[in-house]
Structure formats: structure tokens, C-alpha cells
Design an enzyme around this catalytic site. Structure first.
Site, PDB file in Angstrom:
ATOM      1  N   GLU A 220      50.528 -12.364  16.685  1.00 16.35           N
ATOM      2  CA  GLU A 220      51.196 -11.302  15.495  1.00 16.35           C
ATOM      3  C   GLU A 220      49.310  -9.973  15.104  1.00 16.35           C
ATOM      4  O   GLU A 220      48.771 -10.221  16.191  1.00 16.35           O
ATOM      5  CB  GLU A 220      50.462 -11.805  13.995  1.00 16.35           C
ATOM      6  CG  GLU A 220      51.856 -13.134  13.679  1.00 16.35           C
ATOM      7  CD  GLU A 220      52.430 -13.871  12.374  1.00 16.35           C
ATOM      8  OE1 GLU A 220      50.837 -13.450  11.508  1.00 16.35           O
ATOM      9  OE2 GLU A 220      52.984 -14.418  12.049  1.00 16.35           O
TER      10      GLU A 220
ATOM     11  N   GLU B 276      58.312 -16.539  21.591  1.00 10.32           N
ATOM     12  CA  GLU B 276      60.087 -16.246  23.001  1.00 10.32           C
ATOM     13  C   GLU B 276      59.654 -14.918  24.111  1.00 10.32           C
ATOM     14  O   GLU B 276      60.179 -15.852  25.494  1.00 10.32           O
ATOM     15  CB  GLU B 276      61.412 -16.072  22.225  1.00 10.32           C
ATOM     16  CG  GLU B 276      61.525 -17.477  21.842  1.00 10.32           C
ATOM     17  CD  GLU B 276      61.712 -17.650  20.083  1.00 10.32           C
ATOM     18  OE1 GLU B 276      60.953 -16.480  19.617  1.00 10.32           O
ATOM     19  OE2 GLU B 276      61.611 -18.258  19.119  1.00 10.32           O
TER      20      GLU B 276
ATOM     21  N   CYS C 155      65.107 -15.789  16.510  1.00  9.85           N
ATOM     22  CA  CYS C 155      64.930 -14.821  15.686  1.00  9.85           C
ATOM     23  C   CYS C 155      66.425 -13.887  16.300  1.00  9.85           C
ATOM     24  O   CYS C 155      66.415 -13.702  18.375  1.00  9.85           O
ATOM     25  CB  CYS C 155      64.292 -13.730  15.228  1.00  9.85           C
ATOM     26  SG  CYS C 155      63.453 -12.608  16.383  1.00  9.85           S
TER      27      CYS C 155
HETATM   28  N1  THU Z   1      58.807 -15.662  15.588  1.00  3.66           N
HETATM   29  C1  THU Z   1      58.754 -15.994  17.060  1.00  3.66           C
HETATM   30  O1  THU Z   1      57.962 -15.954  17.445  1.00  3.66           O
HETATM   31  N2  THU Z   1      59.731 -16.323  17.027  1.00  3.66           N
HETATM   32  C2  THU Z   1      61.405 -16.257  16.360  1.00  3.66           C
HETATM   33  O2  THU Z   1      62.257 -16.195  16.776  1.00  3.66           O
HETATM   34  C3  THU Z   1      61.000 -15.872  14.778  1.00  3.66           C
HETATM   35  C4  THU Z   1      59.429 -15.522  14.416  1.00  3.66           C
HETATM   36  C5  THU Z   1      57.160 -15.371  14.932  1.00  3.66           C
HETATM   37  C6  THU Z   1      56.652 -13.887  14.430  1.00  3.66           C
HETATM   38  C7  THU Z   1      56.448 -13.784  13.617  1.00  3.66           C
HETATM   39  O3  THU Z   1      54.549 -13.847  13.804  1.00  3.66           O
HETATM   40  C8  THU Z   1      56.309 -15.341  12.518  1.00  3.66           C
HETATM   41  O4  THU Z   1      57.258 -16.063  13.513  1.00  3.66           O
HETATM   42  C9  THU Z   1      57.303 -15.144  10.893  1.00  3.66           C
HETATM   43  O5  THU Z   1      57.907 -14.883  11.420  1.00  3.66           O
END
Ligand code: THU
Length: 160
Positions: free
Chosen positions: A64, A75, A112
Site C-alpha cells: 500500500e 495477485e 478484484c
Molecule cells: N487487494 C489485493 O491485494 N488483492 C485484491 O484482489 C483485492 C484488494 C488489496 C489492495 C489493498 O491493499 C487492500 O487489499 C484493500 O483493498
């Protein structure tokens, strides 16, 4: 007017013990990646472990940033890691684990939309599906046989 029905099949396992040992190991490695996530803003940790055709496992975890749109998903970190460090290997299976420090995650969290798109692109690139395993806090596991299974009617290179 007519309909085109799109359907996704998810295999549900009550425990990782129902899966082959190599999948159990992959899930453990996804857990290690999850523990290494950098998620100070969302406190939502995601770990991904990809098994390659030569048996190598590569990891990814979300990264982040105070500038939120810059956050990298686990991913896609793992896919990039595989593509750059092991360009001659195919990606067979990706295991994804999540932990929300603020509340329980009883159901496995699916990738996502952007990650589904990236997994689908990699499948086209390597001309082979990538199996996806997902796990939340519980023992319950979801399995789909490909990224395209999670992204029906997706956009792809055929349109370009
Ligand atoms: N996140 C992922 O790493 N993979 C996903 O498929 C969905 C979201 C992370 C991004 C962010 O750091 C946190 O999860 C909250 O959205």
C-alpha cells in the site's frame, strides 16, 4: 431478443486436507506472503503464491501507499514476479489468502476486477489456464479452474 447465459463453477472444500499436498503447501506459502503484506492503511492483508510448471513457487503481497490509488494488489505483484524472474515457466496455480485485521473474513475473498483481468491476460499469454485457490479465515476453500472463469465476457486482445 435472446439470452446468453454465463456461468461460473466454484468448487468448495471444507478443508485444505481435501486437496493434494502441493496445494496445501502453496496455501501455507500464500499465508507467509500474507504475513509480509504492507497494508498499514486498510489493514487488509493479501498474500498470493503461484506454483510454476517447474515446481517453483513465487510470492506476492499487497503493497500500500499513502497515495491510495498506488496500492499494489498481491495477485498482480505475484504475476509480475513470475513473469520477470521465471519467464520460461507457465503459471499453474495461484493460492490467495486474506486477513482483515479489523474483522473476520469468513468467506474466501476472490481477486478484484483488475486482478481478474491480469490473470486472464496471463492465461492468454501462456495459452493455459491458471487455477485459483482462495481462502479466508476459515478452513473453507474456493477453487476455480481459471481466471476467465471469474471474468466471463471479459475484454481481451481479440477486440484490438
Ligand atoms: N487487494 C489485493 O491485494 N488483492 C485484491 O484482489 C483485492 C484488494 C488489496 C489492495 C489493498 O491493499 C487492500 O487489499 C484493500 O483493498
Amino acid at each position: 431478443m435472446r439470452y446468453r447465459k454465463l456461468q461460473t463453477t466454484v468448487c468448495i472444500y471444507d478443508s485444505a486436507k481435501e486437496l493434494p499436498e502441493e496445494d496445501q503447501v502453496l496455501l501455507l506459502q500464500a499465508g507467509k506472503a500474507m504475513d509480509m503484506a504492507y497494508a498499514p492503511y486498510s489493514q487488509f492483508r493479501v498474500g498470493a503464491a503461484v506454483r510454476l510448471s517447474d515446481g517453483t513457487v513465487v510470492l506476492g503481497a499487497n503493497q500500500e501507499n499513502a497515495a491510495y490509488p498506488m496500492c499494489l494488489c498481491a495477485e498482480r505483484v505475484a504475476l509480475g514476479n513470475a513473469a520477470l524472474n521465471h519467464p520460461d515457466q507457465k503459471l499453474l496455480t495461484i493460492a490467495i489468502r486474506v486477513k482483515n485485521e479489523k474483522k473476520p473474513v469468513p468467506e474466501p475473498a476472490a481477486p478484484c476486477g483488475s486482478c481478474r483481468q491480469a490473470i486472464s491476460e496471463m492465461e492468454e499469454r501462456q495459452q493455459q489456464p491458471i487455477r485459483i485457490l482462495m481462502q479466508g479465515d476459515d478452513e473453507t476453500l474456493y477453487e476455480v479452474q481459471s481466471g476467465q472463469e471469474l471474468l466471463p465476457l471479459g475484454f481481451n486482445r481479440q477486440f484490438l
